[in-house]
Scaffold this active site. Structure first.
Site, mmCIF file in Angstrom:
data_model
loop_
_atom_site.group_PDB
_atom_site.id
_atom_site.type_symbol
_atom_site.label_atom_id
_atom_site.label_comp_id
_atom_site.label_asym_id
_atom_site.label_seq_id
_atom_site.Cartn_x
_atom_site.Cartn_y
_atom_site.Cartn_z
ATOM 1 C CB SER A 135 -0.891 -0.045 1.248
ATOM 2 O OG SER A 135 -1.661 1.126 1.355
ATOM 3 C CE LYS A 161 -4.860 0.250 0.352
ATOM 4 N NZ LYS A 161 -5.614 -0.490 1.390
ATOM 5 C CE LYS A 163 -4.012 3.841 2.418
ATOM 6 N NZ LYS A 163 -5.319 3.308 2.887
ATOM 7 C CG ASP A 188 -7.968 2.647 0.710
ATOM 8 O OD1 ASP A 188 -9.057 3.254 0.861
ATOM 9 O OD2 ASP A 188 -7.438 1.967 1.603
ATOM 10 C CD GLU A 213 -9.008 -0.616 0.672
ATOM 11 O OE1 GLU A 213 -8.108 -0.874 -0.160
ATOM 12 O OE2 GLU A 213 -8.850 -0.759 1.890
ATOM 13 C CG ASP A 238 -10.755 -0.737 4.952
ATOM 14 O OD1 ASP A 238 -11.050 -1.248 6.040
ATOM 15 O OD2 ASP A 238 -9.654 -0.167 4.756
ATOM 16 C CE LYS A 262 -7.615 -2.353 6.584
ATOM 17 N NZ LYS A 262 -7.679 -0.871 6.679
ATOM 18 N N GLY A 290 -4.640 -4.214 5.801
ATOM 19 C CA GLY A 290 -3.602 -4.054 6.814
ATOM 20 C C GLY A 290 -3.773 -2.756 7.562
HETATM 21 O O1 OSB Z 1 -7.313 1.882 4.574
HETATM 22 O O2 OSB Z 1 -6.309 0.088 4.181
HETATM 23 C C1 OSB Z 1 -6.357 1.153 4.782
HETATM 24 C C2 OSB Z 1 -3.211 1.689 6.888
HETATM 25 C C3 OSB Z 1 -3.748 2.246 8.017
HETATM 26 C C4 OSB Z 1 -5.101 2.469 8.070
HETATM 27 C C5 OSB Z 1 -5.921 2.131 6.985
HETATM 28 C C6 OSB Z 1 -5.382 1.556 5.848
HETATM 29 C C7 OSB Z 1 -3.998 1.355 5.794
HETATM 30 C C8 OSB Z 1 -3.303 0.814 4.641
HETATM 31 C C9 OSB Z 1 -1.969 0.150 4.897
HETATM 32 O O3 OSB Z 1 -3.682 0.920 3.499
HETATM 33 C C10 OSB Z 1 -1.967 -1.303 4.667
HETATM 34 C C11 OSB Z 1 -0.756 -1.970 5.287
HETATM 35 O O4 OSB Z 1 -0.820 -2.367 6.456
HETATM 36 O O5 OSB Z 1 0.250 -2.110 4.584
HETATM 37 MG MG MG Z 2 -8.553 0.878 3.229
#
Ligand code: OSB
Ligand code: MG
Length: 373
Positions: A135, A161, A163, A188, A213, A238, A262, A290
């Protein structure tokens, strides 16, 4: 089994690089690490909370208070036949799912270690390796983003992924897609968009994304169902899926084509497995998200992701993508085919580096059966 002792610690452990989303930026982990002891065995869990209520309503402050004042005393008063029953012990407490999950995870690990069985087999896992991706946070420029992605691809990650947020969505996604036409790619927005942005989000349909996402509100399912009819890219939920009922509502409304699981967001592994099974029966793929977990949460994620309907790569990168030094002595390393190997030993398998855990501990609380100590 009667839990005899529960230890709660808030840590601070720096990330190798800051993590920025549409709504927050974090420089390190502020997780609560949970240890439970019973009958000579020990189990470890993690509530992957942070310093503020940006992803969900919880923070390390709320998690520690809920655990100390309500959840840990309930667990210490209970007699647990199987770890699947822990969520029932906590049922009277509303929400606060990450606080519950950290304790529930530790009890699963405790049972696995006491019985000599891996967490993956306790949960019904069928894979020896799980497919993973990475991510990628919001960057200051497209150039910097391309450089980061190139580095992760060189490390061996086979799925990326991005952001995104308004002003950092179409252009960076286009740039990554143009540079790597065959890359498994997804985005995401962490709840930053509104249904009125559907036309804007439709532009992402040109980039052959695996999924989009959680574009809309953290507690929305209804508008996601409308959005899913207006864009071609599959909607993935999510934040909105916090319980098996929420998953059922989303499936009945056709609000998403994919669900990100999660277990911390859902309050534990038992309910996460229920959502996995429900989606499998409905023909909806799931993947493991994650929360930038430490090596403890990461081992729990790898075990859960070994279940058969986790059919897209997870946000479960190797430990060194997050931390220079982690609180475990056996970090995961990335296999050449962008997978992590599922531990076969007892429990989730993470071996805690207690000396380093002490170093990164900011505060610690201990509770015992029949009184605190
Ligand atoms: O939205 O998936 C998410 C990290 C912290 C809070 C929310 C998210 C995330 C990530 C990181 O996208 C995923 C990872 O642990 O590598
Ligand atoms: Mg997410």
């Amino acid at each position: 089994m009667k839990i005899e002792r529960i230890e709660l610690r808030r840590i601070h452990m720096p990330y190798v690089r800051p993590f920025e989303t549409s709504g927050w930026r974090h420089e390190g982990s502020d997780a609560v690490i949970v240890r439970v002891d019973a009958e000579g065995a020990t189990g470890w869990g993690e509530s992957p909370v942070s310093d503020g209520p940006w992803y969900n309503e919880e923070t390390f402050h709320t998690a520690l208070i809920m655990q100390r004042e309500f959840l840990a005393p309930m667990l210490l008063a209970a007699d647990i036949d199987r770890p699947g029953n822990v969520s029932g012990v906590f049922k009277r407490v509303r929400a606060n799912r990450m606080a519950k999950a950290g304790l529930e995870f530790a009890v699963w690990d405790l049972f696995g270690r006491a019985q000599g069985v891996s967490l993956s087999s306790l949960l019904g896992g069928t894979r020896a390796e799980v497919a993973v991706g990475v991510s990628v946070p919001i960057h200051a420029s497209v150039e910097a983003l391309l450089e980061t992605v190139e580095g992760y691809l060189a490390d061996g990650y086979g799925r990326v992924k991005l952001k995104i947020k308004p002003g950092w969505d179409i252009e960076p996604t286009r740039a990554v897609r143009e540079r790597w036409p065959d890359l498994l790619l997804q985005v995401d927005g962490n709840s930053i968009y509104r249904l009125e942005d559907a036309e804007h989000l439709r532009q992402l349909d040109a980039f052959d994304l695996l999924l989009n996402e959680q574009p809309l509100d953290h507690d929305d399912i209804f508008d996601h169902a409308k959005l899913a009819r207006l864009i071609e890219t599959p909607v993935c939920l999510d934040e909105s899926i916090v319980s098996p009922d929420h998953a059922r509502w989303a499936l009945e409304l056709d609000a998403c084509g994919v669900i990100n699981i999660k277990p911390s967001r859902i309050g534990g592994l038992a309910d996460a497995v229920s959502i996995h099974d429900m989606c499998r029966d409905a023909g909806i793929p799931v993947w493991h998200g994650g929360m930038l977990e430490t090596g403890i949460g990461r081992a729990i994620s790898v075990a859960l992701a070994s279940l058969p309907n986790f059919s897209l790569p997870g946000d479960i990168s190797a430990n060194d993508r997050y931390f220079q030094r982690d609180i475990v002595t056996n970090p995961f390393s990335l296999n050449e085919d962008s997978t992590l190997t599922v531990p076969a030993g007892p429990g989730h398998g993470a071996q805690v580096d207690e000396a380093y855990l002490d170093e990164v501990t900011v505060e610690k609380v201990c509770l015992r059966r029949n009184g605190s100590g």
